[in-house]
Motif scaffolding. Structure first.
Motif, mmCIF file in Angstrom:
data_model
loop_
_atom_site.group_PDB
_atom_site.id
_atom_site.type_symbol
_atom_site.label_atom_id
_atom_site.label_comp_id
_atom_site.label_asym_id
_atom_site.label_seq_id
_atom_site.Cartn_x
_atom_site.Cartn_y
_atom_site.Cartn_z
ATOM 1 N N PRO A 392 19.383 -8.640 -40.782
ATOM 2 C CA PRO A 392 19.416 -8.320 -42.210
ATOM 3 C C PRO A 392 18.035 -7.826 -42.632
ATOM 4 O O PRO A 392 17.018 -8.361 -42.191
ATOM 5 C CB PRO A 392 19.722 -9.665 -42.873
ATOM 6 N N GLN A 418 26.807 -4.835 -33.102
ATOM 7 C CA GLN A 418 26.423 -5.800 -32.074
ATOM 8 C C GLN A 418 26.544 -5.184 -30.685
ATOM 9 O O GLN A 418 27.225 -4.171 -30.514
ATOM 10 C CB GLN A 418 27.380 -7.004 -32.086
ATOM 11 N N ASN A 521 18.061 -14.867 -33.877
ATOM 12 C CA ASN A 521 17.691 -13.464 -33.896
ATOM 13 C C ASN A 521 16.177 -13.366 -34.137
ATOM 14 O O ASN A 521 15.715 -13.453 -35.256
ATOM 15 C CB ASN A 521 18.485 -12.758 -35.001
ATOM 16 N N ARG A 526 18.392 -11.012 -29.620
ATOM 17 C CA ARG A 526 19.267 -12.184 -29.584
ATOM 18 C C ARG A 526 18.856 -13.158 -28.501
ATOM 19 O O ARG A 526 18.694 -12.781 -27.354
ATOM 20 C CB ARG A 526 20.687 -11.721 -29.280
HETATM 21 C C1 WTA Z 1 22.464 -8.897 -36.361
HETATM 22 C C2 WTA Z 1 22.150 -5.172 -32.173
HETATM 23 C C3 WTA Z 1 22.342 -7.665 -40.611
HETATM 24 C C4 WTA Z 1 23.766 -9.639 -36.542
HETATM 25 C C5 WTA Z 1 22.792 -3.820 -32.552
HETATM 26 C C6 WTA Z 1 24.522 -9.283 -35.277
HETATM 27 C C7 WTA Z 1 22.413 -7.343 -38.334
HETATM 28 C C8 WTA Z 1 23.442 -9.254 -34.252
HETATM 29 C C9 WTA Z 1 22.347 -5.948 -38.518
HETATM 30 C C10 WTA Z 1 23.761 -8.377 -33.065
HETATM 31 C C11 WTA Z 1 22.252 -5.441 -39.860
HETATM 32 C C12 WTA Z 1 22.486 -6.383 -36.396
HETATM 33 N N1 WTA Z 1 22.261 -6.343 -40.866
HETATM 34 N N2 WTA Z 1 22.410 -8.189 -39.378
HETATM 35 N N3 WTA Z 1 22.155 -4.150 -40.133
HETATM 36 N N4 WTA Z 1 22.395 -5.373 -37.291
HETATM 37 N N5 WTA Z 1 22.478 -7.574 -37.002
HETATM 38 O O1 WTA Z 1 23.892 -7.762 -30.101
HETATM 39 O O2 WTA Z 1 23.509 -11.020 -36.596
HETATM 40 O O3 WTA Z 1 21.398 -7.398 -30.298
HETATM 41 O O4 WTA Z 1 25.535 -10.220 -34.953
HETATM 42 O O5 WTA Z 1 23.049 -5.907 -31.434
HETATM 43 O O6 WTA Z 1 22.301 -8.738 -34.950
HETATM 44 O O7 WTA Z 1 22.645 -8.256 -32.210
HETATM 45 P P1 WTA Z 1 22.730 -7.353 -30.914
#
Ligand code: WTA
Length: 647
Positions: A392, A418, A521, A526
């Motif tokens: 966020p 994600q 996060n 992650r």
């Molecule tokens: C968070 C990254 C809010 C969220 C592409 C998700 C976000 C996790 C946003 C996935 C956003 C990613 N606003 N939260 N614009 N983009 N998230 O797998 O908690 O590394 O579930 O993928 O990042 O992380 P991942």
């Protein structure tokens, strides 16, 4: 996030309409795309599939007869490397820049589509000559150098799924990922550059390979040279440049089924073991090409820069596959944003005339802290669109980005997605959607996202879910379909659970609030609490550990560990430092705890489960939530007092 700030967020009154000049030239100017997709969702995706060249056309858009196992573009045949390279060299794009690469020490390379075609063909032949066949897995542990996308596309060309492991991961993390994938080949570099320091990738790889029986050969790119400290193991290790010298120039792309695996990418989940997220070919390519085109408003002459590392999904989808499938010029930077100075990103924008910039909130917060003088001294007038991803974005950071980078001219696309979703699912369309700082706004056309309560009913506050399949969705967890079902499809019947909490405001905009599971996060990366806990209890002094994500000004969340020690071991500053280093060594520097708090006891339920929620309350200085299920409520009260005393 605290209730108070949340209320403030949802009352966000700053609304930004797409600037007129932007709308005038936008790929989409009105809500026609939303309407079209709402009327016929699968028809919409069928039409988008025409962006891709198929060797054989598919005969059905979606097969959802055996949920949650989806098949998209059934019986379609294609090749991802053909779509990212070959089809462009057949046009005037042959001499268009495909990849503009900037090395951290200041060296640079531009690969035209023709260059990329040549390198990918040759390297595909190298892999073949080493016995790699369709279906064999290849692990890549590389810095951000052109050989990384070349190797990915070469794998795709011969149908060998790649598994890219982020270069910041430790030897042990690499070992586990190689073994889970049972990879046949490892591709690495002698070392990498980071803030002027040498990152010993080959040494890490050698350590990992002591316990990786499936690896037959190691291909090593020479990036750093003498200073790398790399040794070559005879009979196993081969230099990239030696192999490439005599490799034949042409390699026919393997016709792949739409549902053949394109890659595995490991990501953290709620257990100690990372999940091998499986992406397939047809739907993935359609999904990333379509979203990249519309969300980033791609024009032929754009210079597009996504600052992610290719070791994460953002790099896979929006540095490599999406942009290259669209014949776009994609910028790739090897190093750190503050090397040699804190203006490095802005120097790169200026040097290459970047028009679209896609980065992470954590980076924006660092830029804010460093001050406006750094972007202020560079020419950013080529920029026309900005994006964010990964966590966020706090409204202040959004406003700063808008003002000092976008100079109040550029729309911002806050994109939610994600590793599992493969493609962006919630985002504004920059020529259409009004934006508000802090929200990813509304689902992309053809995507059905919703906020639901505990019972799966639509609600203004609750869990973010996806109600129908989308083309780039993960198809399974590698060799663990049960985990795939349990993890994502069991919380709500027939619905994909994202793991994120969310709210919907009166305009229907979705505000993603962050994870509601045991995933942290940190700076947009992650990390599973269990992974860090396992690394801690692996240390001989530790009896038990509980790890939480604590709100952090720059990183979004920071790792906080509560640790109980074994009989006779005394807590000390030195031990805390040793434990942090231990975690960094086990997992990678990205998992190093920010702070370690020693305690005699951890708050547990009567059944013995550690209540991390209460630890978060303590760490973030909140009143304790419900403690009635605790075996001994006095433990947590005492812990809270001690913690407050210390901090
Ligand atoms: C968070 C990254 C809010 C969220 C592409 C998700 C976000 C996790 C946003 C996935 C956003 C990613 N606003 N939260 N614009 N983009 N998230 O797998 O908690 O590394 O579930 O993928 O990042 O992380 P991942």
């Amino acid at each position: 996030m605290e209730a108070k700030t949340l209320e403030a967020l949802l009352k966000e009154e700053r609304v930004f309409s797409p600037p007129e000049e932007f709308v005038a030239q936008a790929n989409v100017k009105d809500d026609s795309l939303y309407k079209e997709a709402a009327e016929d969702r699968l028809g919409f995706w069928a039409k988008q599939a025409e962006r891709i060249d198929w060797f054989q056309k598919w005969d059905k858009v979606l097969d959802w007869d055996n949920p949650p196992f989806a098949k998209w573009f059934v019986n379609g045949k294609l090749n991802a490397s053909y779509n990212c390279v070959d089809r462009h060299v057949k046009t005037w794009r042959r001499n268009k820049a495909a990849i503009i690469w900037e090395g951290e020490p200041g060296d640079s390379r531009v690969l035209t589509y023709q260059d990329l075609y040549r390198e990918v063909n040759k390297f595909a032949n190298v892999l073949k000559s080493l016995g790699v066949k369709k279906g064999d897995r290849v692990t890549l542990y590389l810095p951000m150098i052109p050989e990384l996308p070349i190797a990915m596309l070469a794998c795709a060309r011969i149908g060998a799924p790649h598994s890219v492991v982020f270069g910041g991961f430790s030897a042990e993390s690499l070992r586990d990922r190689i073994n889970d994938a049972e990879a046949k080949i490892l591709i690495t570099a002698d070392a990498g550059w980071r803030r002027g320091n040498v990152i010993p990738l080959k040494q890490n790889a050698d350590q990992a390979l002591q316990e990786c029986p499936s690896i037959e050969k190691v291909i090593v790119v020479e990036r750093v040279g003498e200073k790398s400290g790399a040794n070559m193991v005879e009979g196993r290790d081969l230099w990239w440049h030696d192999l490439m010298k005599d490799a034949p120039a042409k390699c026919e792309p393997e016709p792949m089924d739409a549902e053949d695996m394109l890659y595995i990418l490991y990501t953290s989940g709620t257990t100690g073991k990372p999940k091998g997220v499986v992406h397939t070919t047809g739907g993935y390519l359609v999904g990333v090409a379509t979203t990249h085109y519309y969300i980033f408003d791609i024009k032929e002459e754009d210079v597009y820069w996504c600052t992610a590392d290719i070791g994460w999904v953002t790099g896979h989808s929006y540095i490599v596959y999406g942009p290259l499938a669209n014949g776009c010029t994609t910028v790739m930077y090897e190093g750190s944003p503050d090397y040699p100075d804190r203006d490095r990103f802005w120097r790169i924008v200026e040097k290459y005339g970047v028009t679209i910039l896609y980065t992470a909130p954590t980076a924006i917060r660092a830029f804010m802290k460093w001050g406006t003088e750094y972007p202020g001294r560079c020419d950013l007038s080529t920029l026309r669109l900005l994006g964010t991803v990964g966590e966020p974005i706090n409204p202040e950071a959004w406003m700063w980005y808008h003002k000092y980078i976008g100079r109040e001219r550029c729309p911002i696309v806050d994109t939610w997605w994600q590793t599992e979703t493969g493609m962006i699912l919630i985002s504004p369309l920059p020529g259409v959607t009004k934006t508000k700082p802090g929200t990813a706004t509304i689902p992309f056309p053809g995507v059905e996202a919703d906020v639901v309560d505990d019972n799966g009913n639509p609600a203004s506050s609750g869990y973010l879910v996806l109600k129908s399949p989308w083309p780039a969705m993960l198809r399974t967890i590698f060799r663990d379909p049960e985990r795939f079902k349990n993890q994502y499809w069991s919380r709500f019947e027939g619905i994909y659970f994202t793991g994120d909490g969310a709210k919907r405001d009166e305009d229907g905009y979705i505000w993603v609030l962050g994870r509601v599971d045991d995933v942290i996060n940190v700076s947009g990366h992650r990390i599973g609490t269990m992974e860090v806990e396992s690394a801690l209890v692996d240390h001989p002094s530790v009896a038990e550990a509980a790890v939480i994500g604590k709100t952090h000004e720059l990183k979004g969340q920071a790792i906080s560990a509560f640790v109980t020690l074994k009989e006779g071991v005394e807590p000390s500053e030195e031990l805390a430092a040793e434990l942090k280093a231990h975690v960094a060594k086990k997992i990678g520097a990205l998992a190093r705890p920010e702070d370690i708090f020693f305690t005699a006891e951890l708050p547990k339920t009567r059944s013995g489960k550690i209540m991390r929620r209460l630890l978060r309350d303590i760490a973030e200085g909140r009143a304790l939530g419900d403690t009635t299920t605790l075996a001994d409520p006095s433990v947590v009260q005492a812990l809270k007092e001690k913690y407050e005393e210390k901090s």
